[in-house]
Motif scaffolding. Sequence first.
Motif, PDB file in Angstrom:
ATOM      1  N   GLU A  59       6.982   3.064  -2.050  1.00 33.91           N
ATOM      2  CA  GLU A  59       6.805   1.628  -1.793  1.00 33.91           C
ATOM      3  C   GLU A  59       8.086   0.864  -1.502  1.00 33.91           C
ATOM      4  OE1 GLU A  59       4.541   0.146  -5.114  1.00 33.91           O
ATOM      5  OE2 GLU A  59       2.691   1.040  -4.337  1.00 33.91           O
ATOM      6  N   ARG A  60       9.243   1.436  -1.824  1.00 32.66           N
ATOM      7  CA  ARG A  60      10.526   0.819  -1.507  1.00 32.66           C
ATOM      8  C   ARG A  60      11.571   1.920  -1.388  1.00 32.66           C
ATOM      9  NH1 ARG A  60       9.756  -0.755  -7.267  1.00 32.66           N
ATOM     10  NH2 ARG A  60      11.623  -0.130  -8.400  1.00 32.66           N
ATOM     11  N   PRO A  61      12.717   1.627  -0.775  1.00 34.00           N
ATOM     12  CA  PRO A  61      13.722   2.675  -0.558  1.00 34.00           C
ATOM     13  C   PRO A  61      14.207   3.300  -1.873  1.00 34.00           C
ATOM     14  CG  PRO A  61      14.208   0.762   0.799  1.00 34.00           C
ATOM     15  CD  PRO A  61      13.111   0.357  -0.149  1.00 34.00           C
ATOM     16  N   ILE A  62      14.453   4.601  -1.795  1.00 28.18           N
ATOM     17  CA  ILE A  62      14.957   5.328  -2.958  1.00 28.18           C
ATOM     18  C   ILE A  62      16.391   5.799  -2.696  1.00 28.18           C
ATOM     19  CG2 ILE A  62      12.657   6.051  -3.691  1.00 28.18           C
ATOM     20  CD1 ILE A  62      13.307   8.861  -2.582  1.00 28.18           C
ATOM     21  N   VAL A  63      17.044   6.181  -3.776  1.00 25.68           N
ATOM     22  CA  VAL A  63      18.414   6.681  -3.709  1.00 25.68           C
ATOM     23  C   VAL A  63      18.364   8.177  -3.372  1.00 25.68           C
ATOM     24  CG1 VAL A  63      20.511   7.067  -5.070  1.00 25.68           C
ATOM     25  CG2 VAL A  63      19.188   4.953  -5.357  1.00 25.68           C
ATOM     26  N   PRO A  64      19.178   8.641  -2.421  1.00 30.18           N
ATOM     27  CA  PRO A  64      19.197  10.068  -2.094  1.00 30.18           C
ATOM     28  C   PRO A  64      19.547  10.924  -3.320  1.00 30.18           C
ATOM     29  CG  PRO A  64      20.448   8.799  -0.479  1.00 30.18           C
ATOM     30  CD  PRO A  64      20.111   7.867  -1.602  1.00 30.18           C
ATOM     31  N   SER A  65      18.825  12.012  -3.494  1.00 25.31           N
ATOM     32  CA  SER A  65      19.032  12.900  -4.643  1.00 25.31           C
ATOM     33  C   SER A  65      20.461  13.418  -4.720  1.00 25.31           C
ATOM     34  CB  SER A  65      18.063  14.080  -4.569  1.00 25.31           C
ATOM     35  OG  SER A  65      16.741  13.615  -4.545  1.00 25.31           O
ATOM     36  N   ILE A  66      21.021  13.781  -3.585  1.00 23.20           N
ATOM     37  CA  ILE A  66      22.370  14.342  -3.581  1.00 23.20           C
ATOM     38  C   ILE A  66      23.403  13.311  -4.034  1.00 23.20           C
ATOM     39  CG2 ILE A  66      22.947  13.887  -1.180  1.00 23.20           C
ATOM     40  CD1 ILE A  66      23.677  17.161  -2.983  1.00 23.20           C
ATOM     41  N   MET A  67      23.117  12.041  -3.831  1.00 25.90           N
ATOM     42  CA  MET A  67      24.017  10.991  -4.296  1.00 25.90           C
ATOM     43  C   MET A  67      24.046  10.957  -5.828  1.00 25.90           C
ATOM     44  SD  MET A  67      24.032   7.120  -2.941  1.00 25.90           S
ATOM     45  CE  MET A  67      24.793   5.849  -3.911  1.00 25.90           C
ATOM     46  N   LEU A  68      22.898  11.183  -6.454  1.00 24.99           N
ATOM     47  CA  LEU A  68      22.837  11.247  -7.914  1.00 24.99           C
ATOM     48  C   LEU A  68      23.604  12.463  -8.431  1.00 24.99           C
ATOM     49  CD1 LEU A  68      19.080  10.310  -8.339  1.00 24.99           C
ATOM     50  CD2 LEU A  68      21.072   8.809  -8.610  1.00 24.99           C
ATOM     51  N   MET A  69      23.489  13.571  -7.718  1.00 25.19           N
ATOM     52  CA  MET A  69      24.257  14.761  -8.093  1.00 25.19           C
ATOM     53  C   MET A  69      25.753  14.468  -7.993  1.00 25.19           C
ATOM     54  SD  MET A  69      21.938  17.674  -6.241  1.00 25.19           S
ATOM     55  CE  MET A  69      22.962  19.055  -6.703  1.00 25.19           C
ATOM     56  N   GLY A  70      26.138  13.678  -7.017  1.00 22.61           N
ATOM     57  CA  GLY A  70      27.537  13.297  -6.858  1.00 22.61           C
ATOM     58  C   GLY A  70      28.052  12.489  -8.038  1.00 22.61           C
ATOM     59  N   GLN A 102      19.164  -0.071  -9.254  1.00 19.39           N
ATOM     60  CA  GLN A 102      18.927   0.324 -10.637  1.00 19.39           C
ATOM     61  C   GLN A 102      20.253   0.676 -11.311  1.00 19.39           C
ATOM     62  OE1 GLN A 102      15.747   3.412 -10.410  1.00 19.39           O
ATOM     63  NE2 GLN A 102      14.589   1.963 -11.663  1.00 19.39           N
ATOM     64  N   THR A 103      20.276   0.506 -12.622  1.00 16.45           N
ATOM     65  CA  THR A 103      21.418   0.925 -13.428  1.00 16.45           C
ATOM     66  C   THR A 103      20.988   2.148 -14.222  1.00 16.45           C
ATOM     67  OG1 THR A 103      22.298  -1.313 -13.565  1.00 16.45           O
ATOM     68  CG2 THR A 103      23.020   0.254 -15.258  1.00 16.45           C
ATOM     69  N   LEU A 104      21.753   3.206 -14.103  1.00  9.02           N
ATOM     70  CA  LEU A 104      21.439   4.464 -14.769  1.00  9.02           C
ATOM     71  C   LEU A 104      22.480   4.779 -15.828  1.00  9.02           C
ATOM     72  CD1 LEU A 104      20.608   6.659 -11.633  1.00  9.02           C
ATOM     73  CD2 LEU A 104      19.049   5.242 -12.985  1.00  9.02           C
ATOM     74  N   THR A 105      22.031   5.375 -16.907  1.00  5.03           N
ATOM     75  CA  THR A 105      22.939   5.878 -17.932  1.00  5.03           C
ATOM     76  C   THR A 105      22.797   7.396 -17.972  1.00  5.03           C
ATOM     77  OG1 THR A 105      22.781   3.843 -19.200  1.00  5.03           O
ATOM     78  CG2 THR A 105      23.593   5.801 -20.366  1.00  5.03           C
ATOM     79  N   PHE A 106      23.920   8.074 -17.778  1.00  3.59           N
ATOM     80  CA  PHE A 106      23.971   9.533 -17.782  1.00  3.59           C
ATOM     81  C   PHE A 106      24.568   9.980 -19.103  1.00  3.59           C
ATOM     82  CE2 PHE A 106      23.974   8.226 -13.428  1.00  3.59           C
ATOM     83  CZ  PHE A 106      23.324   9.223 -12.712  1.00  3.59           C
ATOM     84  N   GLU A 107      23.870  10.847 -19.817  1.00  2.45           N
ATOM     85  CA  GLU A 107      24.353  11.405 -21.083  1.00  2.45           C
ATOM     86  C   GLU A 107      24.709  12.872 -20.847  1.00  2.45           C
ATOM     87  OE1 GLU A 107      24.945   9.631 -23.712  1.00  2.45           O
ATOM     88  OE2 GLU A 107      23.886   7.799 -23.143  1.00  2.45           O
TER      89      GLU A 107
END
Length: 155
Positions: A59-70, A102-107
Amino acid sequence: MNIGKSRKLGKTIEEIEEGDSLSVTESIEDNQLLLYLGLTNDANPLYIQHDYAQETAYERPIVPSIMLMGIVTSAISKHLPGPGSHVVNFSVNFVEPVYHYQTLTFEFEVIKVDKRKDVVTISVEAVNEEADRVLDAVVMVQPPILIEESEEVNE
């Protein structure tokens, strides 16, 4: 060739223990998305075109998966183990889509230290601001190896 000032090495295998942890918070902004898309020449309309994304299940643009891996590999390179470390294996599950702004927290948590193979295994979990889990990963990393250590191995 040595360009710029010398940099401090991250933690060596001897300095890392199971249970070591790190928390990183990142907000996904337009400038990061546009930079990624420009550098990779990724023209998937799902990542940037709102009218296209409205016609999909997202329904709206998403963040590329590889960017999250980065983001994950960047935190490893900068903090745990830090400069001089090298990712040798990366396994990731994208549990939920991540949307723009979005704001993400990575543990991050070191779950295994293998001194024989000179590799640490790091578990990563990311959640969004609603505490929804969006990413799970297991990353195997070779911490920085000091020159003296590598010379001793070769002798």
